[in-house]
Design a protein around this motif. Structure first.
Motif, PDB file in Angstrom:
ATOM      1  N   ASN A  71       2.679   4.580  -4.999  1.00 54.18           N
ATOM      2  CA  ASN A  71       1.417   4.924  -4.349  1.00 54.18           C
ATOM      3  C   ASN A  71       1.548   6.149  -3.454  1.00 54.18           C
ATOM      4  O   ASN A  71       0.678   7.026  -3.441  1.00 54.18           O
ATOM      5  CB  ASN A  71       0.900   3.745  -3.514  1.00 54.18           C
ATOM      6  CG  ASN A  71       0.340   2.627  -4.377  1.00 54.18           C
ATOM      7  OD1 ASN A  71       0.076   2.815  -5.555  1.00 54.18           O
ATOM      8  ND2 ASN A  71       0.167   1.450  -3.788  1.00 54.18           N
TER       9      ASN A  71
ATOM     10  N   TYR B  17      -8.292  -4.302  -2.126  1.00 49.24           N
ATOM     11  CA  TYR B  17      -9.083  -4.060  -0.919  1.00 49.24           C
ATOM     12  C   TYR B  17      -8.192  -4.011   0.322  1.00 49.24           C
ATOM     13  O   TYR B  17      -8.509  -3.338   1.306  1.00 49.24           O
ATOM     14  CB  TYR B  17     -10.129  -5.166  -0.762  1.00 49.24           C
ATOM     15  CG  TYR B  17     -10.995  -5.022   0.468  1.00 49.24           C
ATOM     16  CD1 TYR B  17     -12.027  -4.090   0.523  1.00 49.24           C
ATOM     17  CD2 TYR B  17     -10.750  -5.825   1.596  1.00 49.24           C
ATOM     18  CE1 TYR B  17     -12.801  -3.953   1.660  1.00 49.24           C
ATOM     19  CE2 TYR B  17     -11.530  -5.696   2.739  1.00 49.24           C
ATOM     20  CZ  TYR B  17     -12.557  -4.752   2.761  1.00 49.24           C
ATOM     21  OH  TYR B  17     -13.316  -4.614   3.895  1.00 49.24           O
ATOM     22  N   ASN B  18      -7.055  -4.704   0.266  1.00 46.54           N
ATOM     23  CA  ASN B  18      -6.142  -4.744   1.407  1.00 46.54           C
ATOM     24  C   ASN B  18      -5.427  -3.421   1.654  1.00 46.54           C
ATOM     25  O   ASN B  18      -4.755  -3.257   2.677  1.00 46.54           O
ATOM     26  CB  ASN B  18      -5.095  -5.843   1.207  1.00 46.54           C
ATOM     27  CG  ASN B  18      -5.701  -7.231   1.239  1.00 46.54           C
ATOM     28  OD1 ASN B  18      -6.641  -7.485   1.989  1.00 46.54           O
ATOM     29  ND2 ASN B  18      -5.182  -8.127   0.412  1.00 46.54           N
ATOM     30  N   TYR B  19      -5.554  -2.470   0.701  1.00 48.25           N
ATOM     31  CA  TYR B  19      -4.917  -1.162   0.867  1.00 48.25           C
ATOM     32  C   TYR B  19      -5.814  -0.180   1.631  1.00 48.25           C
ATOM     33  O   TYR B  19      -5.368   0.915   1.997  1.00 48.25           O
ATOM     34  CB  TYR B  19      -4.603  -0.541  -0.498  1.00 48.25           C
ATOM     35  CG  TYR B  19      -3.571  -1.274  -1.314  1.00 48.25           C
ATOM     36  CD1 TYR B  19      -2.841  -2.339  -0.792  1.00 48.25           C
ATOM     37  CD2 TYR B  19      -3.312  -0.894  -2.632  1.00 48.25           C
ATOM     38  CE1 TYR B  19      -1.896  -3.008  -1.547  1.00 48.25           C
ATOM     39  CE2 TYR B  19      -2.361  -1.549  -3.400  1.00 48.25           C
ATOM     40  CZ  TYR B  19      -1.663  -2.608  -2.854  1.00 48.25           C
ATOM     41  OH  TYR B  19      -0.728  -3.258  -3.617  1.00 48.25           O
ATOM     42  N   THR B  20      -7.062  -0.539   1.858  1.00 46.66           N
ATOM     43  CA  THR B  20      -8.048   0.412   2.377  1.00 46.66           C
ATOM     44  C   THR B  20      -7.624   1.075   3.680  1.00 46.66           C
ATOM     45  O   THR B  20      -7.561   2.316   3.772  1.00 46.66           O
ATOM     46  CB  THR B  20      -9.413  -0.279   2.587  1.00 46.66           C
ATOM     47  OG1 THR B  20      -9.849  -0.836   1.346  1.00 46.66           O
ATOM     48  CG2 THR B  20     -10.443   0.729   3.071  1.00 46.66           C
TER      49      THR B  20
ATOM     50  N   ALA C 121      -6.550   8.766  -3.459  1.00 46.01           N
ATOM     51  CA  ALA C 121      -6.631   7.679  -2.475  1.00 46.01           C
ATOM     52  C   ALA C 121      -7.629   6.623  -2.926  1.00 46.01           C
ATOM     53  O   ALA C 121      -7.391   5.416  -2.778  1.00 46.01           O
ATOM     54  CB  ALA C 121      -7.043   8.247  -1.115  1.00 46.01           C
ATOM     55  N   LYS C 122      -8.727   7.055  -3.492  1.00 46.36           N
ATOM     56  CA  LYS C 122      -9.736   6.113  -3.989  1.00 46.36           C
ATOM     57  C   LYS C 122      -9.169   5.236  -5.098  1.00 46.36           C
ATOM     58  O   LYS C 122      -9.460   4.030  -5.162  1.00 46.36           O
ATOM     59  CB  LYS C 122     -10.954   6.894  -4.497  1.00 46.36           C
ATOM     60  CG  LYS C 122     -12.094   6.018  -4.982  1.00 46.36           C
ATOM     61  CD  LYS C 122     -13.256   6.865  -5.474  1.00 46.36           C
ATOM     62  CE  LYS C 122     -14.373   5.979  -6.018  1.00 46.36           C
ATOM     63  NZ  LYS C 122     -15.502   6.793  -6.544  1.00 46.36           N
TER      64      LYS C 122
ATOM     65  N   ALA D 284       0.840  -1.209   0.000  1.00 49.53           N
ATOM     66  CA  ALA D 284       0.000   0.000   0.000  1.00 49.53           C
ATOM     67  C   ALA D 284       0.868   1.249   0.000  1.00 49.53           C
ATOM     68  O   ALA D 284       0.556   2.241  -0.662  1.00 49.53           O
ATOM     69  CB  ALA D 284      -0.930   0.001   1.203  1.00 49.53           C
TER      70      ALA D 284
ATOM     71  N   ILE E  36      -6.794   2.664  -3.494  1.00 49.98           N
ATOM     72  CA  ILE E  36      -7.577   1.639  -2.795  1.00 49.98           C
ATOM     73  C   ILE E  36      -8.229   0.687  -3.791  1.00 49.98           C
ATOM     74  O   ILE E  36      -8.407  -0.509  -3.522  1.00 49.98           O
ATOM     75  CB  ILE E  36      -8.645   2.297  -1.895  1.00 49.98           C
ATOM     76  CG1 ILE E  36      -7.962   3.015  -0.730  1.00 49.98           C
ATOM     77  CG2 ILE E  36      -9.648   1.268  -1.374  1.00 49.98           C
ATOM     78  CD1 ILE E  36      -8.904   3.847   0.109  1.00 49.98           C
TER      79      ILE E  36
ATOM     80  N   ILE F   4      -4.174   3.231   3.493  1.00 50.01           N
ATOM     81  CA  ILE F   4      -4.298   4.447   2.690  1.00 50.01           C
ATOM     82  C   ILE F   4      -5.214   5.462   3.370  1.00 50.01           C
ATOM     83  O   ILE F   4      -4.912   6.662   3.424  1.00 50.01           O
ATOM     84  CB  ILE F   4      -4.815   4.117   1.272  1.00 50.01           C
ATOM     85  CG1 ILE F   4      -3.780   3.291   0.514  1.00 50.01           C
ATOM     86  CG2 ILE F   4      -5.139   5.396   0.515  1.00 50.01           C
ATOM     87  CD1 ILE F   4      -2.431   3.974   0.355  1.00 50.01           C
ATOM     88  N   LEU F   5      -6.331   4.999   3.909  1.00 51.38           N
ATOM     89  CA  LEU F   5      -7.230   5.920   4.605  1.00 51.38           C
ATOM     90  C   LEU F   5      -6.563   6.486   5.862  1.00 51.38           C
ATOM     91  O   LEU F   5      -6.806   7.645   6.228  1.00 51.38           O
ATOM     92  CB  LEU F   5      -8.541   5.220   4.974  1.00 51.38           C
ATOM     93  CG  LEU F   5      -9.475   4.894   3.801  1.00 51.38           C
ATOM     94  CD1 LEU F   5     -10.762   4.247   4.315  1.00 51.38           C
ATOM     95  CD2 LEU F   5      -9.806   6.144   2.998  1.00 51.38           C
TER      96      LEU F   5
END
Length: 216
Positions: free
Chosen positions: A11, A183-186, A175-176, A6, A179, A189-190
């Motif tokens: 990124n 899904y594992n970056y959610t 960011a969207k 991530a 992500i 990143i958030l």
């Protein structure tokens, strides 16, 4: 949760590029809203015939509209009347118009809070209305306005995230996209997005508190 991938170099750079866009849009929106808000608020305070009532109606209209609607309007409605703005400029104008209405109320209230005795004393000493406003009312009023203005600017910075609806490549938009890769970056990143917003807004909050302490 995949923290390592991530936060890959690509990124992180992509997220920071979006953050720079957020800061850029917020900066220009703050400058424009401050200028427009001060002018409108001062004109409303002077209670000029026709001008003040018209501005009052416009301010109340804008304040009671959703910011999202105003951003949509600047991006998709203005081109129909020949005013074409890019994505960034649409976001800046939409935010500036909305925040200027808020700032104008802060300015009007701040000027109205000045003791009328000082105004009467200045007028009796020979100062005209304009010079009294410029030399007596505005300097004191601005000092009282700064803390609530800074709070409003903090709200503006957070509100830039709404421009995602017009595909502004800002922090939330980028960011969207990241992500969307996994899904594992959610969560990572958030968390990074939250940290960036918090860092800037907390710095502004500290500035507002110091201003309040100096004024009390």
């Amino acid at each position: 949760m995949d923290i390592v991938n991530a936060f890959s170099g690509h990124n992180v750079v992509f997220i920071l590029e979006g953050f720079l866009v957020t800061l850029k849009v917020a900066f220009f929106a703050i400058v424009l809203s401050f200028i427009i808000g001060c002018i409108v608020g001062t004109l409303r305070y002077t209670r000029m015939p026709v001008v003040s009532p018209v501005l009052a109606v416009l301010v109340e209209l804008i304040r009671n509209l959703p910011l999202l609607l105003i951003i949509f309007f600047t991006r998709f409605a203005l081109p129909d009347i020949g005013i074409k703005l890019g994505v960034e400029n649409s976001a800046i104008v939409g935010l500036a118009v909305f925040e200027a209405a808020m700032i104008s109320e802060i300015v009007r209230s701040g000027l109205a809070s000045i003791d009328k005795g000082q105004i009467e004393a200045a007028r009796s000493s020979g100062l005209g209305y304009t010079r009294t406003l410029w030399h007596i009312v505005l300097p004191q009023g601005l000092r009282r306005m700064m803390p609530p203005m800074v709070s409003q600017f903090i709200s503006l910075l957070k509100d830039t995230s709404l421009a995602i609806v017009i595909s502004l490549p800002d922090l939330m938009h980028n960011a969207k996209i990241v992500i969307g890769q996994s899904y594992n970056y959610t969560i990572p990143i958030l968390a990074l997005v939250a940290l960036l917003y918090f860092a800037v807004n907390y710095a502004l909050s500290l500035a507002a508190r110091r201003m309040e302490n100096k004024l009390t």
